[in-house]
Design an enzyme around this catalytic site. Structure first.
Site, PDB file in Angstrom:
ATOM      1  N   GLU A 110      35.174  55.941  51.669  1.00  0.00           N
ATOM      2  CA  GLU A 110      35.863  54.770  51.592  1.00  0.00           C
ATOM      3  C   GLU A 110      35.875  54.140  50.104  1.00  0.00           C
ATOM      4  O   GLU A 110      35.351  54.483  49.353  1.00  0.00           O
ATOM      5  CB  GLU A 110      36.146  53.393  52.033  1.00  0.00           C
ATOM      6  CG  GLU A 110      34.740  53.701  52.896  1.00  0.00           C
ATOM      7  CD  GLU A 110      34.522  52.579  54.613  1.00  0.00           C
ATOM      8  OE1 GLU A 110      34.828  51.955  54.518  1.00  0.00           O
ATOM      9  OE2 GLU A 110      34.852  53.473  55.153  1.00  0.00           O
ATOM     10  N   LYS A 112      34.773  51.231  47.107  1.00  0.00           N
ATOM     11  CA  LYS A 112      33.980  49.944  47.766  1.00  0.00           C
ATOM     12  C   LYS A 112      34.963  48.636  47.205  1.00  0.00           C
ATOM     13  O   LYS A 112      34.750  48.384  46.260  1.00  0.00           O
ATOM     14  CB  LYS A 112      32.332  49.922  47.236  1.00  0.00           C
ATOM     15  CG  LYS A 112      31.725  48.374  47.199  1.00  0.00           C
ATOM     16  CD  LYS A 112      30.242  49.669  46.383  1.00  0.00           C
ATOM     17  CE  LYS A 112      29.190  48.159  47.283  1.00  0.00           C
ATOM     18  NZ  LYS A 112      29.636  46.931  46.818  1.00  0.00           N
ATOM     19  N   ASP A 114      35.133  44.885  46.219  1.00  0.00           N
ATOM     20  CA  ASP A 114      34.679  43.482  44.987  1.00  0.00           C
ATOM     21  C   ASP A 114      35.169  42.556  45.769  1.00  0.00           C
ATOM     22  O   ASP A 114      36.009  41.801  45.219  1.00  0.00           O
ATOM     23  CB  ASP A 114      34.706  44.338  44.248  1.00  0.00           C
ATOM     24  CG  ASP A 114      33.912  43.084  42.634  1.00  0.00           C
ATOM     25  OD1 ASP A 114      32.799  43.195  43.432  1.00  0.00           O
ATOM     26  OD2 ASP A 114      34.011  43.825  41.623  1.00  0.00           O
ATOM     27  N   LYS A 309      28.589  53.943  42.899  1.00  0.00           N
ATOM     28  CA  LYS A 309      29.533  51.917  41.901  1.00  0.00           C
ATOM     29  C   LYS A 309      30.038  53.100  40.629  1.00  0.00           C
ATOM     30  O   LYS A 309      29.842  54.447  40.107  1.00  0.00           O
ATOM     31  CB  LYS A 309      28.396  51.675  41.369  1.00  0.00           C
ATOM     32  CG  LYS A 309      27.404  50.797  42.380  1.00  0.00           C
ATOM     33  CD  LYS A 309      27.998  49.579  43.517  1.00  0.00           C
ATOM     34  CE  LYS A 309      27.792  48.682  41.975  1.00  0.00           C
ATOM     35  NZ  LYS A 309      27.225  47.496  42.823  1.00  0.00           N
ATOM     36  N   CYS A 403      53.065  25.494  13.726  1.00  0.00           N
ATOM     37  CA  CYS A 403      54.011  26.926  14.721  1.00  0.00           C
ATOM     38  C   CYS A 403      53.565  27.216  12.993  1.00  0.00           C
ATOM     39  O   CYS A 403      53.605  27.047  12.215  1.00  0.00           O
ATOM     40  CB  CYS A 403      55.302  26.898  14.993  1.00  0.00           C
ATOM     41  SG  CYS A 403      55.184  28.660  15.430  1.00  0.00           S
ATOM     42  N   CYS A 406      56.824  28.858  12.245  1.00  0.00           N
ATOM     43  CA  CYS A 406      57.630  28.582  11.312  1.00  0.00           C
ATOM     44  C   CYS A 406      57.617  27.524  10.738  1.00  0.00           C
ATOM     45  O   CYS A 406      58.723  26.736  10.238  1.00  0.00           O
ATOM     46  CB  CYS A 406      58.939  29.274  12.487  1.00  0.00           C
ATOM     47  SG  CYS A 406      58.930  27.405  13.282  1.00  0.00           S
TER      48      CYS A 406
HETATM   49  S1  IVH Z   1      29.989  49.037  54.367  1.00  0.00           S
HETATM   50  C1  IVH Z   1      26.851  49.663  57.362  1.00  0.00           C
HETATM   51  N1  IVH Z   1      31.779  49.459  53.124  1.00  0.00           N
HETATM   52  O1  IVH Z   1      29.207  46.173  49.750  1.00  0.00           O
HETATM   53  C2  IVH Z   1      27.065  49.356  55.922  1.00  0.00           C
HETATM   54  N2  IVH Z   1      30.791  47.869  52.643  1.00  0.00           N
HETATM   55  O2  IVH Z   1      26.894  46.379  48.112  1.00  0.00           O
HETATM   56  C3  IVH Z   1      27.695  47.731  55.655  1.00  0.00           C
HETATM   57  N3  IVH Z   1      31.257  46.822  50.961  1.00  0.00           N
HETATM   58  O3  IVH Z   1      27.952  43.874  52.071  1.00  0.00           O
HETATM   59  C4  IVH Z   1      28.709  48.236  54.764  1.00  0.00           C
HETATM   60  N4  IVH Z   1      33.245  47.750  50.490  1.00  0.00           N
HETATM   61  O4  IVH Z   1      29.816  43.681  51.427  1.00  0.00           O
HETATM   62  C5  IVH Z   1      30.559  48.639  53.803  1.00  0.00           C
HETATM   63  N5  IVH Z   1      34.103  50.168  52.202  1.00  0.00           N
HETATM   64  C6  IVH Z   1      32.996  49.550  52.592  1.00  0.00           C
HETATM   65  C7  IVH Z   1      32.515  48.547  51.249  1.00  0.00           C
HETATM   66  C8  IVH Z   1      31.122  47.503  51.355  1.00  0.00           C
HETATM   67  C9  IVH Z   1      32.380  46.805  50.517  1.00  0.00           C
HETATM   68  C10 IVH Z   1      30.823  45.344  50.294  1.00  0.00           C
HETATM   69  C11 IVH Z   1      29.970  44.705  51.817  1.00  0.00           C
HETATM   70  C12 IVH Z   1      28.088  45.056  51.596  1.00  0.00           C
HETATM   71  C13 IVH Z   1      28.090  45.295  50.429  1.00  0.00           C
HETATM   72  C14 IVH Z   1      27.683  46.212  49.434  1.00  0.00           C
END
Ligand code: IVH
Length: 663
Positions: A110, A112, A114, A309, A403, A406
Site C-alpha cells: 500500500e 505510505k 505522509d 521510502k 509595476c 509598465c
Molecule cells: S502501518 C503496524 N501503513 O507511517 C504498523 N503506516 O513511519 C503501523 N503510515 O506511524 C503502521 N501510511 O503513521 C502503516 N499504509 C500505511 C501507512 C503508515 C503511512 C505512517 C504511520 C506510521 C508511520 C511510520
C-alpha cells in the site's frame, strides 16, 4: 415523533456523507444535503436531548478544550522500519522467510501516506474516541477534532462489526484541497499552511475544534488495533473495513515475490505526483495475520512490515534572486530564482513566494538558503529559510511601488494580500496574460497561438485586446518571427475553427475575475442567452449554486464596463458562436416544488408569476411551511418572509425569479 424524525435525518445524512466523502459518488445535490442538515439542526435546537454522538451536526466543532486528555492504547500504535534501497527489502524478505520457514511470502502492499497517525475507537459501531500516536502506548485525545473530518464515519455501516473496533490510519490534506485552501488564504491575507503534512498535523492537534473544522482534512485507514473475529489476511481486513464505511487509500494490492514489490515501488514512484495526496513511500505488509503473529515486533516496529521510502519532495537550495511577475489580473507575484536542485526527480530553478505577507512571515531574503517543496501539480514553493545559514548584510525584500513591466502605480487594497498593477490592459504583461488565457486549450482552444507569438503580438502593438487577434490579416501573421506562409495559414485556420465554441468556454475565455471553468459552466447552464447574463443582477447571480457575493460582483462589474461589452460585440461580429442548448420542454427542476409569493412585485403581476410557475410544474401556495421550496419576496414583504427566514427556506427576489423563469 421528533425522535424518529431526527433518527431518520441522521441516517440519511450519514448515508449521503458516506457516498460523498468515502465513495466519492454523491447521490443528491449539495443544496438538498444542506437542507436536510438544516432540518436536523432545527430539530436539535428545539429538542437538545435528541443530539446523539453520531449526529452529523456534531461535525462543525465544539467549544475549545484547555488541554488534551490522554488515550491509552492496549495494543501499542506501532511505527515502521524503513528501507531506502532494494537490498534492504531483500534482507527484510529473507529474514521473514527464514523465520517463517516458507519460501514465497504474500504481501499486501500500500501507499505510505505522509500525514499524521490517528486511532479511532468504535464501540457498538459509534465513534467514541480518537487519539494521536504519542509515544505509541499513550497519545492525545482528539475526538472533538476527528469528528470534524468529513470522511471519518461517526457510525459504522452495516451490522456485523465487532462490539469494539479500534482502527488506525493517517490524517492528511489532499493536494487539491491544500491548493484550494492556500489559494484562498493567499487572496484573503490569511496565514497559509506550510505543507499538507504539517498542515494536517497542526490541525489535528488543535484545542479549538472549530478551527480544525475549517481545515480540509481527510483520513485513510491502514490497520486495526483492537477488534475480534476479523478476516485472516490484512488485505481482506481492509476490504471489510471499507464495507463498514471506513475510507481506505487507493492502490492497495496483494503481491508475491520481491520483483513484484520493486515493480510496484517503481510504478507508484512514477505516478507519485498524480496521486491525490503526498506519499513518502510504499509499505509492504505480510498478508497472513497468522504469519504476522509469529513474527511479532521489536522496539515499536513490526517485523512483518517495512516502508520503502521515496526521495524527498523538500530539499534545500540557495535563493539567488527575487523577480516580480505580473499576472492576468495585475497581481504582482514574487518569484524566487534558485540554484538548480532536483526535488523528487525533477530539476527546479524557480519557486513562488506568493505575496509580500508571505515573504515577511517567512523572512526570506536574497542570498538565503531555503527549503523548497514540490508536490502534485503545485508550482514549487519556498517553504522557509534556514536561519543558521543566513549571511551577514542581507536585506528584507519589498515589492516595488511601480509595476516592473509598465511602470504604472501598484496598489494594495486594505485587507487584501495581493499587490496589483493598476495599468489594466495598458500593461503589456496583463495584455499578454489575457491573450494566453483566451487562446488556451480549455478556453477558445486556438491551436498554435502560444506564448511566444502572443508576446510578439503585444510587443509589436499588433493587438490591444482579445478581439483584435481575429482581425489580423494573413500578412501580419506572416510578418512575425518564426512564422512562414504555411504556419500563418495554419494559424488563420485555427482561429477560424475556434469560432465555433461552447457558451461555457466563451465565458471562461473572457477572463472575468473570479470566473473559473466551473463558474463559467454554472453560468452557461443557468442563462440560455448571453444578453440575459449581461443584465443579470448581483442577487440573481448569487442565487445560483456556488456563486458567492465576490464572484457575483466581479461578473456584474465586468459586463458594466462598456469596453468589455464592445469586445464581446466585436467577437460576435467576427463570427464567434455556440450552440444554444435545446430547452427542455418539461422542466423537472421545478416540478413538484412549492413556491410562495409575498410582497409586491414591480414588473410582473402576481397572477402572471403564478401562471409561469405553474407552467413549469411548480405549485404556488399562500402560506409558508417546512414544505415550501422557495419564497419569492417582493417589496414590503412581511410575516411570510420572516417565517421563511426562520425556517431557513430559500428566498429570492423578483429579479432572481425572472432569471429562473427565463431558463
Ligand atoms: S502501518 C503496524 N501503513 O507511517 C504498523 N503506516 O513511519 C503501523 N503510515 O506511524 C503502521 N501510511 O503513521 C502503516 N499504509 C500505511 C501507512 C503508515 C503511512 C505512517 C504511520 C506510521 C508511520 C511510520
Amino acid at each position: 415523533m421528533s425522535q424518529k424524525k431526527a433518527a431518520q435525518l441522521r441516517d440519511t445524512l450519514n448515508e449521503h456523507n458516506h457516498y460523498y466523502h468515502v465513495l466519492d459518488d454523491p447521490r443528491i445535490p449539495d443544496s438538498e444535503y444542506d437542507q436536510l442538515m438544516r432540518d436536523l439542526q432545527a430539530l436539535e435546537t428545539k429538542y437538545p436531548k435528541l443530539i446523539t454522538p453520531d449526529s452529523p451536526t456534531q461535525r462543525i466543532g465544539a467549544s475549545p478544550v484547555s488541554t488534551f486528555a490522554k488515550v491509552i492504547y492496549n495494543k501499542p500504535m506501532l511505527s515502521l522500519g524503513n528501507a531506502f534501497e532494494n537490498q534492504e527489502v531483500l534482507d527484510f524478505d529473507k529474514r521473514a522467510q527464514e523465520h517463517l520457514k516458507v519460501d514465497n511470502i504474500e504481501y499486501s502492499v500500500e501507499l505510505k501516506l505522509d500525514g499524521l497517525a490517528m486511532s479511532l475507537r468504535y464501540e457498538n459501531g459509534i465513534l467514541v474516541k480518537a487519539g494521536t500516536r504519542g509515544d505509541g502506548t499513550s497519545g492525545e485525545e482528539v475526538t472533538h477534532n476527528a469528528k470534524t473530518i468529513k470522511n471519518v464515519p461517526l457510525r459504522l455501516r452495516g451490522k456485523d462489526y465487532p462490539k469494539l473496533l479500534e482502527v488506525r490510519g493517517e490524517v492528511v490534506i489532499l493536494t487539491a484541497d491544500f491548493e484550494k485552501y492556500n489559494k484562498k488564504c493567499a487572496a484573503n491575507g490569511h496565514k497559509m499552511l506550510t505543507n499538507p503534512r504539517s498542515g494536517a498535523a497542526g490541525s489535528l492537534r488543535q484545542l479549538d475544534s472549530r478551527k480544525t473544522a475549517k481545515r480540509p482534512l481527510s483520513f485513510f485507514t491502514y490497520a486495526v488495533g483492537e477488534g475480534q473475529d476479523l478476516p485472516k489476511t490484512h488485505s481482506k481486513i481492509l476490504q471489510q473495513l471499507h464495507k463498514w464505511g471506513l475510507p481506505i487509500a487507493p492502490e492497495t494490492q496483494v503481491l508475491k515475490g520481491t520483483q513484484a514489490l520493486f515493480d510496484y515501488y517503481q510504478d507508484i514512484l512514477a505516478r507519485r505526483n498524480t496521486l491525490p495526496f503526498d506519499i513518502d513511500g510504499v509499505v509492504y505488509k505480510i498478508n497472513a495475520i497468522a504469519q504476522q503473529e509469529i513474527l511479532g515486533f521489536v522496539s515499536r516496529a513490526p517485523r512483518w512490515a517495512i516502508a520503502y521510502k521515496f526521495p524527498a519532495q523538500e530539499v534545500s537550495t540557495k535563493l539567488l534572486a527575487i523577480d516580480v511577475q505580473v499576472g492576468r489580473m495585475g497581481a504582482l507575484t514574487p518569484v524566487a530564482r534558485l540554484a538548480p536542485v532536483t526535488v523528487g526527480g525533477v530539476t527546479i530553478t524557480n519557486a513562488t513566494l506568493h505575496n509580500q505577507d508571505e515573504i515577511n512571515r517567512k523572512d526570506v531574503r536574497v542570498g538565503d538558503t531555503v527549503i523548497v517543496r514540490r508536490a502534485g501539480d503545485v508550482i514549487p514553493e519556498v517553504v522557509r529559510m534556514i536561519p543558521d545559514k543566513r549571511k551577514k548584510r542581507t536585506s528584507a525584500f519589498i515589492l516595488p511601488d511601480k509595476c516592473p513591466i509598465c511602470g504604472s502605480d501598484v496598489m494594495r487594497v486594505t485587507g487584501e494580500a495581493v499587490t496589483r498593477c493598476t495599468g489594466g490592459l495598458f500593461c503589456p504583461a496583463q495584455r499578454k496574460e489575457a491573450l494566453k488565457h483566451f487562446a488556451a486549450r480549455r478556453a477558445m482552444d486556438i491551436d498554435g497561438l502560444g506564448d511566444k507569438l502572443i508576446a510578439q503580438l503585444v510587443d509589436k502593438s499588433l493587438v490591444e485586446n482579445i478581439a483584435d487577434i481575429y482581425q489580423l490579416r494573413a500578412e501580419q501573421w506572416a510578418s512575425l518571427e518564426r512564422m512562414g506562409k504555411k504556419s500563418s495559414e495554419k494559424l488563420m485556420k485555427a482561429l477560424e475553427d475556434s469560432k465555433k465554441t461552447t457558451f461555457a468556454r466563451f465565458l471562461y475565455a473572457l477572463g472575468i475575475r473570479d470566473v473559473g471553468e466551473s463558474t463559467a459552466r454554472i453560468l452557461s447552464e443557468n442563462f440560455s442567452k448571453l444578453d440575459t447574463l449581461m443584465l443579470a443582477t448581483n442577487e440573481a447571480l448569487q442565487d445560483l449554486p456556488d456563486i458567492g457575493p465576490v464572484a457575483a460582483q466581479s461578473i456584474v462589474a465586468f459586463f458594466q464596463q462598456s469596453h468589455n461589452r464592445d469586445i464581446i460585440q466585436t467577437l460576435q461580429d467576427e463570427g464567434i458562436h455556440w450552440e444554444v442548448a435545446t430547452p427542455v420542454t418539461t422542466k423537472p427542476s421545478l416540478a413538484g416544488h412549492t413556491f410562495v409569493l409575498t410582497g409586491t412585485l414591480q414588473e410582473m403581476t402576481r397572477d402572471h408569476a403564478k401562471a409561469q410557475l405553474h407552467a413549469l410544474g411548480a405549485k404556488v401556495s399562500g402560506s409558508v411551511s417546512k414544505k415550501t421550496y422557495c419564497v419569492v419576496a417582493g417589496e414590503k414583504a412581511g410575516s411570510k418572509l420572516d417565517k421563511a427566514q426562520k425556517l431557513g427556506i430559500k428566498i429570492i427576489d423578483e429579479a432572481a425569479l425572472k432569471v429562473l423563469l427565463d431558463q
